[in-house]
Write an enzyme that holds these catalytic residues in place. Structure first.
Site, short mmCIF file in Angstrom:
data_model
loop_
_atom_site.label_atom_id
_atom_site.label_comp_id
_atom_site.label_asym_id
_atom_site.label_seq_id
_atom_site.Cartn_x
_atom_site.Cartn_y
_atom_site.Cartn_z
N TYR A 58 12.87 -3.47 2.46
CA TYR A 58 11.87 -4.50 2.69
C TYR A 58 12.44 -5.87 3.06
O TYR A 58 11.77 -6.88 2.91
CB TYR A 58 10.99 -4.64 1.44
CG TYR A 58 10.35 -3.34 1.02
CD1 TYR A 58 9.54 -2.62 1.89
CD2 TYR A 58 10.57 -2.82 -0.25
CE1 TYR A 58 8.96 -1.42 1.52
CE2 TYR A 58 9.99 -1.63 -0.64
CZ TYR A 58 9.20 -0.92 0.24
OH TYR A 58 8.63 0.27 -0.14
N SER A 126 9.72 0.89 -7.06
CA SER A 126 9.21 1.66 -5.94
C SER A 126 10.38 2.25 -5.14
O SER A 126 11.23 2.93 -5.70
CB SER A 126 8.30 0.78 -5.08
OG SER A 126 7.52 1.56 -4.20
N TYR A 127 10.46 1.96 -3.84
CA TYR A 127 11.58 2.49 -3.05
C TYR A 127 12.91 2.02 -3.63
O TYR A 127 13.90 2.76 -3.61
CB TYR A 127 11.45 2.05 -1.59
CG TYR A 127 12.34 2.81 -0.63
CD1 TYR A 127 11.81 3.76 0.24
CD2 TYR A 127 13.71 2.57 -0.57
CE1 TYR A 127 12.62 4.45 1.12
CE2 TYR A 127 14.53 3.26 0.31
CZ TYR A 127 13.97 4.20 1.16
OH TYR A 127 14.80 4.89 2.02
N TRP A 175 1.81 3.20 3.51
CA TRP A 175 3.19 2.71 3.45
C TRP A 175 3.80 2.69 4.85
O TRP A 175 4.47 1.71 5.24
CB TRP A 175 4.03 3.60 2.54
CG TRP A 175 5.40 3.06 2.30
CD1 TRP A 175 5.78 2.18 1.32
CD2 TRP A 175 6.58 3.33 3.07
NE1 TRP A 175 7.13 1.90 1.43
CE2 TRP A 175 7.64 2.59 2.49
CE3 TRP A 175 6.85 4.13 4.18
CZ2 TRP A 175 8.94 2.63 2.99
CZ3 TRP A 175 8.14 4.18 4.68
CH2 TRP A 175 9.18 3.43 4.09
N ASP A 250 -0.24 4.16 -11.84
CA ASP A 250 0.69 4.22 -10.72
C ASP A 250 0.86 5.66 -10.27
O ASP A 250 0.93 6.59 -11.10
CB ASP A 250 2.05 3.64 -11.12
CG ASP A 250 3.07 3.77 -10.00
OD1 ASP A 250 2.77 3.32 -8.88
OD2 ASP A 250 4.15 4.34 -10.24
N HIS A 279 0.75 0.00 -9.50
CA HIS A 279 2.06 0.03 -8.84
C HIS A 279 2.72 -1.34 -8.79
O HIS A 279 3.96 -1.42 -8.77
CB HIS A 279 1.90 0.60 -7.43
CG HIS A 279 3.20 0.89 -6.75
ND1 HIS A 279 4.04 1.90 -7.17
CD2 HIS A 279 3.81 0.31 -5.69
CE1 HIS A 279 5.12 1.94 -6.40
NE2 HIS A 279 5.00 0.98 -5.49
#
Length: 563
Positions: A58, A126-127, A175, A250, A279
């Site tokens: 990101y 997350s990622y 996403w 989540d 999330h």
């Protein structure tokens, strides 16, 4: 003497912000010659220090984030890296394959630096959490601890498919639309989620073709492709100490808990914390208040975790129970030594009706005992008019897919939703653990889906979603070997309906919803029995749910015995 963890969390050391030595866009070489752009921030004190590594798709930015400054102040170096193929890093973005090797090579590079003491920890959500699991699987000896949150870990079960084999369509396309779209392309959520065939949904969402999406959508069953890259199948290789954080609302919470259950059987050092969060780790939802105790100072927990494993300090983090989950309804934390809790009893609650359980106004009952001979319930599932997703454990943009404990009554007004509700409970009842719906069903189609949703019904009628799940009928026996259904034949199916922790208060009622769609949280089964990625035509399916002495359909709830 060590302070108890909750007390220690309130005793946060005060650190004056420390200026850092900064190196931007350092090209870190990978084994294949690709260079990943990396920012390095380290304390000015002349000493070798442990490192916190953050790897992100990101954009790493051009300054130290306020989120990571605390690590500098605490005597850590911080390394922030664009993953392969993203922003300033070279290479092609192939997330299903790249993060293990690239994580290993980056950790090796850190350990060779003159400012490094050779000890590395990783953190992020997350990622940024998924890449930690991939690096941990490599067994790099310099990686001592990881702290992933709201990340799950497995590509099949967490990122692309449900445990019942349906595509996690909304989360995946949202996403991609937000992160992979080509310049100038304006994704239309209400267009790309309906796009058929699924195989080209990537173009509808991003304006381009995604090799990642094509790889995933071409393998709808859990085959060798997924086993090769599976974190869950190889999790016993993880040697780093793991502190995992998740939220009941989540998408990845089931994976977070199942992974920890396995790791805890191997070593007692691992920890997990699950709160009433979505999330983005927010704890407040509109109209819902879980109380001030539902907040957790995440950064303080991280500092204690890394101090324990990277600096060798004896912190409070290991003095408390390794499993801490928030009990919604009671609005308190439950501490345990395992997941599921040892005192959870899988208790059946049975579906009952006179054949008219359709809608909230129907005669569906959820009872503690099996029903007598009663006619089954029927509904028609039309893929062109699927039941809409309304809250729950979804990801990743609440403006497009609202998440959390939303009221389900608008969904329960549909005739293709069967509604089974208990009598008001005579006493409080805690449900903590995995939820499973065991149903006897038949269909007119060669393949279809069945869904189950657990709901807490308040005295004023509010119907708050707790957890849900779906089963693609072709995977009723195995995710590895899909089988077409024989129209009219009765099948016993088990729907993994997720995980939760909730105190059903005295006077509340429990509710189970049964249907055949939850869109766009999951993709639509078109009921043809054909290739899911390639099908474009659909047909209606006549669905039957049986609940007689020979077919005692029920929901299995992990009931905690009250003291």
């Amino acid at each position: 003497m060590r302070l108890p963890l909750l007390a220690a969390l309130l005793c946060v050391e005060l650190w004056a912000p420390e200026p850092a030595i900064v190196n931007f866009d350092v090209p870190v070489p990978m084994r294949d010659g690709v260079h990943l752009s990396t920012n390095v921030f380290r304390p000015r004190r002349p000493a070798r220090v442990p490192t916190i590594l953050i790897r992100t798709p990101y954009r790493k930015g051009d300054a130290i984030s306020s989120n990571w400054q605390a690590f500098i102040d605490h005597g850590y170096a911080v390394v922030v890296q664009d993953v392969r193929g993203r922003f300033e890093s070279e290479g092609v973005f192939r997330p299903l394959d790249q993060e293990g090797p690239d994580g290993y090579d980056t950790i090796e590079w850190i350990a060779r630096q003159p400012w490094s003491d050779g000890k590395v920890g990783m953190t992020g959500g997350s990622y940024l959490g998924i890449v930690q699991w991939k690096a941990a699987l490599t067994g790099n000896p310099h990686l001592k601890a990881i702290f992933p949150w709201v990340s799950g870990n497995d590509d099949y079960f967490d990122r692309f498919y449900s445990p019942g084999g349906a595509v996690k369509l909304g989360q995946r396309l949202v996403w991609m639309a937000e992160n992979l779209r080509i310049p100038g392309y304006r994704p239309d959520f209400n267009r790309y989620i309906w796009h058929l065939p699924l195989r080209t949904s990537d173009r509808a969402a991003t304006g381009d073709t995604s090799p990642m999406f094509h790889d995933a959508i071409s393998h709808p069953a859990y085959d060798d492709f997924w086993r090769r890259i599976s974190t869950r199948a190889s999790i016993t290789r993880v040697k780093a100490a793991v502190f995992s954080v998740g939220g009941w609302y989540d998408n990845f919470v089931r994976g977070d808990l199942e992974s920890m259950a396995v790791l805890r059987r191997i070593s007692g050092v691992h920890r997990i914390l699950i709160g009433p969060w979505a999330h983005d780790m927010r704890y407040r939802f509109e109209g819902v208040d879980f109380g001030p105790g539902s907040t957790v100072p995440l950064r303080t927990l991280q500092l204690m975790w890394f101090d324990q494993w990277l600096k060798g300090k004896d912190t409070a983090v290991l003095s408390e129970a390794p499993v801490r989950v928030f009990v919604m309804g009671a609005n308190r934390w439950r501490e345990d030594h395992q997941w599921p809790p040892a005192d959870a009893r899988m208790t059946p609650w049975y579906l009952q009706s006179h054949g008219r359980a359709n809608t909230l106004s129907g005669d569906g009952i959820l009872g503690a005992h099996p029903t007598r001979q009663r006619p089954p319930d029927r509904f028609v599932y039309d893929p062109q008019k699927p039941v809409p997703t309304r809250g729950g454990a979804v990801c990743c943009n609440p403006r497009l897919l609202p998440w959390g404990p939303l009221d389900q009554r608008p969904v329960e007004s549909r005739r293709d939703v069967l509604v089974y509700t208990s009598q008001p409970l005579p006493r409080d009842m805690e449900v903590t653990g995995p939820v499973q719906a065991v149903l006897w069903v038949s269909t007119s189609a060669p393949d279809t889906d069945f869904t189950a949703k657990l709901v807490d019904v308040f005295p004023d009628g509010q119907a708050r979603i707790l957890t849900d799940g779906i089963l693609r009928l072709r995977y009723r026996d195995s995710l590895e070997r899909p089988l077409r259904a024989t129209p009219g034949e009765i099948y016993r199916i088990a729907i993994d309906a997720g995980v939760t922790s909730n105190l059903f208060r005295k006077g509340h009622r429990m509710r189970l919803e049964v249907s055949s769609s939850n869109f766009p949280r999951f993709d639509r089964n078109l009921n043809t029995g054909g290739s899911i990625p390639d099908e474009t035509r659909s047909r209606k399916a006549e669905q039957i749910v049986y609940h007689d002495p020979a077919h005692p359909s029920h929901v299995l709830l992990p009931v905690i015995t009250e003291p």
